[in-house]
Write an enzyme that holds these catalytic residues in place. Structure first.
Site, short mmCIF file in Angstrom:
data_model
loop_
_atom_site.label_atom_id
_atom_site.label_comp_id
_atom_site.label_asym_id
_atom_site.label_seq_id
_atom_site.Cartn_x
_atom_site.Cartn_y
_atom_site.Cartn_z
N ASN A 1 -20.58 12.51 -1.89
CA ASN A 1 -20.17 11.13 -2.12
C ASN A 1 -20.65 10.72 -3.51
O ASN A 1 -21.64 11.25 -4.00
CB ASN A 1 -20.79 10.20 -1.06
CG ASN A 1 -20.10 8.85 -0.97
OD1 ASN A 1 -20.05 8.10 -1.94
ND2 ASN A 1 -19.54 8.56 0.19
N GLU B 1 -22.08 8.08 -4.19
CA GLU B 1 -23.36 7.37 -4.07
C GLU B 1 -23.99 7.66 -2.71
O GLU B 1 -23.34 8.23 -1.84
CB GLU B 1 -23.13 5.87 -4.25
CG GLU B 1 -22.13 5.31 -3.25
CD GLU B 1 -21.68 3.89 -3.58
OE1 GLU B 1 -21.57 3.56 -4.77
OE2 GLU B 1 -21.44 3.14 -2.62
N ARG C 1 0.83 -1.21 0.00
CA ARG C 1 0.00 0.00 0.00
C ARG C 1 0.86 1.27 0.00
O ARG C 1 0.54 2.26 -0.64
CB ARG C 1 -0.95 0.00 1.21
CG ARG C 1 -2.12 -0.96 1.01
CD ARG C 1 -3.05 -0.95 2.20
NE ARG C 1 -3.62 0.36 2.45
CZ ARG C 1 -4.13 0.74 3.63
NH1 ARG C 1 -4.15 -0.12 4.64
NH2 ARG C 1 -4.62 1.94 3.80
N HIS D 1 -7.23 7.87 12.15
CA HIS D 1 -6.79 6.47 12.04
C HIS D 1 -5.28 6.34 11.89
O HIS D 1 -4.79 5.26 11.60
CB HIS D 1 -7.51 5.78 10.87
CG HIS D 1 -8.98 5.62 11.11
ND1 HIS D 1 -9.89 5.31 10.12
CD2 HIS D 1 -9.71 5.73 12.25
CE1 HIS D 1 -11.12 5.23 10.65
NE2 HIS D 1 -11.03 5.49 11.93
N THR E 1 -16.78 9.24 2.41
CA THR E 1 -16.71 8.12 3.36
C THR E 1 -18.00 7.32 3.32
O THR E 1 -19.09 7.90 3.16
CB THR E 1 -16.41 8.60 4.80
OG1 THR E 1 -16.53 7.48 5.69
CG2 THR E 1 -17.34 9.71 5.25
N ASN F 1 -8.28 8.92 6.59
CA ASN F 1 -7.28 8.41 5.65
C ASN F 1 -5.90 8.37 6.29
O ASN F 1 -5.52 9.28 7.03
CB ASN F 1 -7.25 9.28 4.40
CG ASN F 1 -8.59 9.28 3.68
OD1 ASN F 1 -9.42 8.42 3.96
ND2 ASN F 1 -8.79 10.23 2.80
N VAL F 2 -5.16 7.33 5.95
CA VAL F 2 -3.81 7.18 6.51
C VAL F 2 -2.75 7.52 5.46
O VAL F 2 -1.56 7.34 5.70
CB VAL F 2 -3.59 5.73 7.04
CG1 VAL F 2 -4.59 5.41 8.15
CG2 VAL F 2 -3.70 4.69 5.92
P1 OAD Z 1 -14.71 3.29 2.19
O1 OAD Z 1 -13.92 2.57 1.15
O2 OAD Z 1 -15.54 2.48 3.13
O3 OAD Z 1 -15.70 4.29 1.47
C1 OAD Z 1 -15.27 5.15 0.45
C2 OAD Z 1 -16.45 6.00 0.04
O4 OAD Z 1 -15.99 6.95 -0.91
C3 OAD Z 1 -17.60 5.24 -0.60
O5 OAD Z 1 -18.80 5.63 0.04
C4 OAD Z 1 -17.57 5.70 -2.06
O6 OAD Z 1 -18.86 5.80 -2.62
C5 OAD Z 1 -16.95 7.06 -1.94
N1 OAD Z 1 -16.19 7.53 -3.11
C6 OAD Z 1 -15.42 6.83 -3.97
N2 OAD Z 1 -14.82 7.64 -4.86
C7 OAD Z 1 -15.23 8.90 -4.57
C8 OAD Z 1 -14.97 10.19 -5.12
N3 OAD Z 1 -14.16 10.36 -6.16
N4 OAD Z 1 -15.57 11.26 -4.54
C9 OAD Z 1 -16.42 11.10 -3.48
N5 OAD Z 1 -16.69 9.92 -2.92
C10 OAD Z 1 -16.12 8.83 -3.46
O7 OAD Z 1 -13.69 4.25 2.96
P2 OAD Z 1 -13.85 4.97 4.39
O8 OAD Z 1 -15.25 5.40 4.63
O9 OAD Z 1 -12.81 6.01 4.45
O10 OAD Z 1 -9.67 2.22 8.42
O11 OAD Z 1 -13.49 3.78 5.38
C11 OAD Z 1 -13.39 4.02 6.75
C12 OAD Z 1 -12.26 3.20 7.36
O12 OAD Z 1 -12.44 1.82 7.05
C13 OAD Z 1 -10.89 3.52 6.81
O13 OAD Z 1 -10.30 4.62 7.44
C14 OAD Z 1 -10.11 2.27 7.06
C15 OAD Z 1 -11.16 1.21 6.79
O14 OAD Z 1 -11.08 0.11 7.59
C16 OAD Z 1 -8.33 2.24 8.69
O15 OAD Z 1 -7.48 2.34 7.84
C17 OAD Z 1 -8.00 2.11 10.11
#
Ligand code: OAD
Ligand code: ZN
Length: 246
Positions: free
Chosen positions: A216, A218, A70, A118, A191, A101-102
């Site tokens: 988002n 969606e 990664r 995170h 998110t 985000n990390v």
């Molecule tokens: P997710 O992968 O769960 O969600 C990403 C979101 O971004 C989804 O709802 C997509 O629809 C949306 N998305 C994708 N591309 C986009 C764009 N160009 N513009 C706007 N939205 C878009 O990621 P997180 O919600 O960040 O934990 O996940 C939360 C945590 O789960 C992360 O921080 C991670 C993971 O386990 C750790 O790393 C500790």
């Protein structure tokens, strides 16, 4: 969509305190894979196999290989328009950016007043909990000279300074995020709003009187609970909002 952008821009323009919560979607246009959904990271890897203390105890080399991979991907990514606009807004007093985000792309874009809930993939701590190694150190070497890497203080195993499933957030980070829910506008961007406590912040903000908005690609579980939900890429929608702020 035009009306929603205009009304959100007016709110942001008039707000004294703005809080922005971001997730993996903000970095998607930079080429960083998201976790869930199409091409999400967790589709090829089970989270419980990799991002837990139990997994690390069982097979630190496997976990570190995944993080090394990664780091390689993220190392080649640059901040996109969404990071740039958020960084610019963060220069205003009263603006807090809370990220899940990390990848540190917000940092690289120059974001101020940033809470990294995170942790960071570019930082490590001591797995053996030696006293000096409790404070994260930065290691951006690419590739890592040794996998798994070692604690720079005691020489035992190092771990990514990332909050894993089943672990608590750092107390000061969670406190800063909670404080930032007292705001005039709370924006949740990119998110899926499924991982707590981050996912609860927008509801807390709304309960405390904030105008809440989501950007988002969606609909998510948070969409029905916000004042304005805008569907689109963060890298497209944020520049439109920015241009509409007077
Ligand atoms: P997710 O992968 O769960 O969600 C990403 C979101 O971004 C989804 O709802 C997509 O629809 C949306 N998305 C994708 N591309 C986009 C764009 N160009 N513009 C706007 N939205 C878009 O990621 P997180 O919600 O960040 O934990 O996940 C939360 C945590 O789960 C992360 O921080 C991670 C993971 O386990 C750790 O790393 C500790
Ligand atoms: Zn150590």
């Amino acid at each position: 969509m035009h009306d929603r952008i205009e009304s959100l821009a007016a709110r942001i323009g008039a707000a004294a305190r703005v809080t922005i919560l971001t997730g993996a979607g903000v970095s998607a246009a930079s080429g960083v894979p998201t976790f869930r959904g199409r091409d999400g990271l967790w589709r090829q890897h089970r989270a419980e196999d990799l991002a837990t203390p139990q997994a690390f105890r069982r097979d630190p080399a496997l976990v570190w290989e995944w993080y090394a991979w990664r780091r390689e991907t993220i190392g080649g990514c640059r901040p996109n328009a969404a990071h740039e606009i958020i960084a610019r807004w963060s220069q205003r007093s009263g603006c807090t950016v809370v990220t899940q985000n990390v990848d540190d792309l917000h940092l690289r874009a120059g974001t101020r007043n940033l809470v990294r809930l995170h942790g960071s993939i570019w930082e490590q701590t001591c797995w053996n909990a030696c006293p000096e190694g409790a404070v994260a150190w930065r290691d951006e070497r690419q590739p890592l000279p040794e996998v798994p890497p070692r604690c720079v203080h005691c020489g035992s195993l190092a771990r990514p300074a990332i909050v894993w499933f089943g672990e608590s957030l750092r107390h000061e980070d969670l406190a800063a995020a909670m404080t930032a829910t007292a705001c005039d506008v709370f924006l949740t961007v990119g998110t899926s709003s499924v991982v707590y406590p981050a996912a609860g912040l927008v509801h807390e903000a709304r309960a405390r009187g904030a105008f809440t908005a989501e950007i988002n690609l969606e609909a998510t579980g948070a969409s029905d609970g916000v004042d304005v939900a805008i569907q689109g890429g963060a890298e497209v929608v944020l520049p439109l909002i920015d241009a509409a702020i007077r």
